[in-house]
Design a protein around this motif. Structure first.
Motif, PDB file in Angstrom:
ATOM      1  N   SER A 200     -10.267 -11.442  20.614  1.00 15.77           N
ATOM      2  CA  SER A 200     -11.458 -10.643  20.324  1.00 15.77           C
ATOM      3  C   SER A 200     -12.706 -11.420  20.717  1.00 15.77           C
ATOM      4  N   GLU A 201     -13.789 -10.665  20.993  1.00 11.49           N
ATOM      5  CA  GLU A 201     -15.070 -11.268  21.364  1.00 11.49           C
ATOM      6  C   GLU A 201     -16.171 -10.621  20.531  1.00 11.49           C
ATOM      7  N   SER A 202     -17.177 -11.425  20.120  1.00  9.44           N
ATOM      8  CA  SER A 202     -18.239 -10.898  19.267  1.00  9.44           C
ATOM      9  C   SER A 202     -19.540 -11.648  19.535  1.00  9.44           C
ATOM     10  N   ILE A 203     -20.675 -10.923  19.427  1.00 11.90           N
ATOM     11  CA  ILE A 203     -21.980 -11.571  19.552  1.00 11.90           C
ATOM     12  C   ILE A 203     -22.692 -11.614  18.195  1.00 11.90           C
ATOM     13  N   GLU A 204     -21.981 -11.316  17.104  1.00  9.47           N
ATOM     14  CA  GLU A 204     -22.601 -11.235  15.790  1.00  9.47           C
ATOM     15  C   GLU A 204     -23.176 -12.568  15.310  1.00  9.47           C
ATOM     16  N   ASP A 205     -22.608 -13.666  15.747  1.00 10.95           N
ATOM     17  CA  ASP A 205     -23.052 -14.983  15.265  1.00 10.95           C
ATOM     18  C   ASP A 205     -23.884 -15.757  16.295  1.00 10.95           C
ATOM     19  N   GLY A 262     -22.992 -19.513  20.980  1.00  8.52           N
ATOM     20  CA  GLY A 262     -22.733 -18.512  22.001  1.00  8.52           C
ATOM     21  C   GLY A 262     -21.835 -17.391  21.503  1.00  8.52           C
ATOM     22  N   VAL A 263     -21.251 -16.664  22.448  1.00  6.08           N
ATOM     23  CA  VAL A 263     -20.330 -15.580  22.124  1.00  6.08           C
ATOM     24  C   VAL A 263     -19.131 -16.168  21.378  1.00  6.08           C
ATOM     25  N   LYS A 264     -18.763 -15.521  20.282  1.00  4.55           N
ATOM     26  CA  LYS A 264     -17.634 -15.984  19.488  1.00  4.55           C
ATOM     27  C   LYS A 264     -16.358 -15.362  20.030  1.00  4.55           C
ATOM     28  N   ASN A 265     -15.429 -16.213  20.441  1.00  4.44           N
ATOM     29  CA  ASN A 265     -14.144 -15.760  20.935  1.00  4.44           C
ATOM     30  C   ASN A 265     -13.065 -16.166  19.936  1.00  4.44           C
ATOM     31  N   ASP A 266     -12.361 -15.205  19.390  1.00  7.53           N
ATOM     32  CA  ASP A 266     -11.263 -15.482  18.470  1.00  7.53           C
ATOM     33  C   ASP A 266      -9.961 -15.047  19.113  1.00  7.53           C
ATOM     34  N   SER A 267      -9.041 -15.981  19.205  1.00  7.27           N
ATOM     35  CA  SER A 267      -7.731 -15.695  19.769  1.00  7.27           C
ATOM     36  C   SER A 267      -6.669 -16.178  18.803  1.00  7.27           C
ATOM     37  N   SER A 268      -5.517 -15.583  18.863  1.00  8.05           N
ATOM     38  CA  SER A 268      -4.418 -16.031  18.018  1.00  8.05           C
ATOM     39  C   SER A 268      -3.104 -15.791  18.734  1.00  8.05           C
ATOM     40  N   ILE A 269      -2.149 -16.655  18.418  1.00  8.52           N
ATOM     41  CA  ILE A 269      -0.807 -16.476  18.961  1.00  8.52           C
ATOM     42  C   ILE A 269       0.212 -16.709  17.856  1.00  8.52           C
ATOM     43  N   SER A 270       1.339 -16.034  17.979  1.00 12.59           N
ATOM     44  CA  SER A 270       2.532 -16.323  17.193  1.00 12.59           C
ATOM     45  C   SER A 270       3.543 -16.885  18.173  1.00 12.59           C
ATOM     46  N   ALA A 271       4.134 -18.006  17.810  1.00  8.51           N
ATOM     47  CA  ALA A 271       5.018 -18.677  18.761  1.00  8.51           C
ATOM     48  C   ALA A 271       6.107 -19.431  18.027  1.00  8.51           C
ATOM     49  N   LEU A 272       7.104 -19.870  18.778  1.00  8.16           N
ATOM     50  CA  LEU A 272       8.091 -20.776  18.224  1.00  8.16           C
ATOM     51  C   LEU A 272       7.381 -22.055  17.816  1.00  8.16           C
ATOM     52  N   GLY A 273       7.779 -22.645  16.703  1.00  5.34           N
ATOM     53  CA  GLY A 273       7.020 -23.725  16.103  1.00  5.34           C
ATOM     54  C   GLY A 273       7.112 -25.063  16.805  1.00  5.34           C
ATOM     55  N   ASN A 274       6.020 -25.804  16.711  1.00  8.72           N
ATOM     56  CA  ASN A 274       5.944 -27.192  17.154  1.00  8.72           C
ATOM     57  C   ASN A 274       5.128 -27.939  16.109  1.00  8.72           C
ATOM     58  N   ILE A 275       5.699 -28.959  15.468  1.00  9.88           N
ATOM     59  CA  ILE A 275       5.028 -29.610  14.345  1.00  9.88           C
ATOM     60  C   ILE A 275       3.780 -30.372  14.759  1.00  9.88           C
ATOM     61  N   GLN A 276       3.562 -30.587  16.055  1.00  6.88           N
ATOM     62  CA  GLN A 276       2.347 -31.251  16.516  1.00  6.88           C
ATOM     63  C   GLN A 276       1.153 -30.311  16.529  1.00  6.88           C
ATOM     64  N   CYS A 277       1.388 -29.015  16.502  1.00 10.36           N
ATOM     65  CA  CYS A 277       0.312 -28.026  16.631  1.00 10.36           C
ATOM     66  C   CYS A 277      -0.353 -27.796  15.275  1.00 10.36           C
ATOM     67  N   ILE A 278      -1.355 -28.609  14.985  1.00  7.58           N
ATOM     68  CA  ILE A 278      -2.086 -28.479  13.727  1.00  7.58           C
ATOM     69  C   ILE A 278      -3.580 -28.409  14.004  1.00  7.58           C
ATOM     70  N   SER A 279      -4.318 -27.883  13.038  1.00  6.39           N
ATOM     71  CA  SER A 279      -5.756 -27.715  13.157  1.00  6.39           C
ATOM     72  C   SER A 279      -6.441 -29.030  13.506  1.00  6.39           C
ATOM     73  N   GLY A 280      -7.403 -28.954  14.435  1.00  6.85           N
ATOM     74  CA  GLY A 280      -8.137 -30.132  14.875  1.00  6.85           C
ATOM     75  C   GLY A 280      -7.779 -30.548  16.280  1.00  6.85           C
ATOM     76  N   TYR A 281      -6.600 -30.151  16.726  1.00  6.90           N
ATOM     77  CA  TYR A 281      -6.147 -30.499  18.065  1.00  6.90           C
ATOM     78  C   TYR A 281      -6.225 -29.267  18.972  1.00  6.90           C
ATOM     79  N   SER A 282      -5.855 -29.427  20.226  1.00  8.26           N
ATOM     80  CA  SER A 282      -5.891 -28.295  21.156  1.00  8.26           C
ATOM     81  C   SER A 282      -4.592 -28.227  21.944  1.00  8.26           C
ATOM     82  N   ILE A 283      -4.347 -27.053  22.515  1.00 14.62           N
ATOM     83  CA  ILE A 283      -3.147 -26.825  23.317  1.00 14.62           C
ATOM     84  C   ILE A 283      -3.516 -26.099  24.602  1.00 14.62           C
ATOM     85  N   MET A 284      -2.647 -26.178  25.567  1.00 13.58           N
ATOM     86  CA  MET A 284      -2.786 -25.376  26.772  1.00 13.58           C
ATOM     87  C   MET A 284      -2.030 -24.073  26.569  1.00 13.58           C
ATOM     88  N   VAL A 285      -2.637 -22.965  27.006  1.00 13.87           N
ATOM     89  CA  VAL A 285      -2.029 -21.648  26.865  1.00 13.87           C
ATOM     90  C   VAL A 285      -1.909 -21.004  28.235  1.00 13.87           C
TER      91      VAL A 285
END
Length: 331
Positions: A200-205, A262-285
């Protein structure tokens, strides 16, 4: 996957509760200081032949998945359901003490990294990894929680270095990591591990004009994003100029420049788990709707039987130099 839950209390024993726990979640967010575990296990004191695990408030718990310890924390909540013959518990990692503890500290020409050390000393939870940051701060933390003070330190560091940082509790203590540090060797792809995605994309903020005013209310400078204003209209914020003590590295100009959004972009995914994927880090999609580098804003990992899945809330990271729109939803 062999899900092993360690219940470490006074006896220091490890208890395999795999057969008693149908599922549990392990989650974290950039908006919350501590990561938490929520699980429900079978509990039936009416059956004298049934072994009931006695997990109490304040007990320490560690969880190991596939021989990898992913969590250590303390029980903060429990609830017994007599009809379902279950006990539900919630545990938080040690970062919870930073959120729950308030301090009165004076930082007078103190390096930001030393300020972090003083905060951790208040709750006796050490920082084990602090980067070499030269930012110097001057302010009084009067009755603020440790996490509120940390947010003030993050803002000062960002204004000085243009870099975002976040504190994460790993098994050896608190690490101050640059937000968006890439997890090596992992790609979220609809070819093999992504179950679902949304964007999703938003200019509200948006904030695209910031006026800096002095103590008398006079405007002394204005920062504007002309392209954003032309496209979306004016969204204005005010920055009140602060006195700059001697020796301080952060200026009013640099602090004002951190205000635009700037424009607020919110994305989300559901995926098979990886214990390294925690808040604060980033991944390639690499997915039908999303492509590029994404920062993990929040994560929820679910473990049920031999299945580990995760829901990640993501934010696109603009590549240096700009002009890359791969992180936007494909039309």
């Amino acid at each position: 996957m062999n899900t092993l839950i360690e219940h470490i209390t006074y006896d220091g024993h490890t208890h395999d509760m795999t057969h008693l726990v149908e599922s549990f979640t392990w989650s974290g967010s950039q908006e919350e200081a501590a990561r938490k575990v929520e699980l429900t296990y079978a509990y039936n004191p009416k059956d004298l032949s049934f072994y009931n695990h006695q997990i109490h408030l304040g007990d320490k718990i560690a969880i190991t998945v596939d021989d990898h310890k992913i969590f250590e924390g303390r029980i903060f909540f429990r609830k017994r359901d007599t009809n379902a013959f279950t006990m539900a518990i919630t545990a938080y990692d040690p970062m919870i003490y930073l959120a729950k503890s308030k301090v009165y500290l004076v930082f007078n020409q103190v390096k930001a990294v030393d300020a972090f050390r003083r905060l951790s000393a208040e709750v006796e939870i050490p920082f084990t990894a602090l980067p070499n940051i030269g930012t110097v701060v001057n302010f009084v933390a009067d009755g603020k929680s440790c996490t509120e003070v940390m947010k003030m330190l993050y803002d000062n560091i960002k204004a000085d270095t243009k870099k975002d940082f976040m504190a994460v509790h790993l098994l050896d203590g608190i690490h101050l990591v640059e937000k968006g540090t890439l997890i090596d060797g992992f790609i979220a792809s609809d070819s093999y591990n992504v179950i679902n995605s949304s964007h999703s994309e938003s200019i509200e903020d948006i904030v695209n004009r910031v006026k800096t005013v002095n103590e008398s209310g006079n405007v002394i400078s204005t920062e504007s994003d002309a392209e954003s204003i032309k496209r979306y209209g004016i969204f204005q914020d005010i920055y009140k100029q602060q006195p700059k003590p001697k020796g301080k590295t952060v200026s009013n100009v640099s602090m004002a420049k951190t205000k635009p959004k700037g424009v607020k972009n919110d994305s989300s995914i559901s995926a098979l788990g990886n214990i390294q994927c925690i808040s604060g880090y980033s991944i390639m999609v690499e997915e039908e709707q999303l492509r590029g580098k994404f920062y993990i804003k929040s994560d929820t990992h679910r473990f049920q039987g031999n299945i580990h899945t995760m829901d990640l809330t993501l934010e696109y990271i603009e590549e240096q130099g700009g002009g890359n729109t791969n992180g936007k939803q494909k039309q």
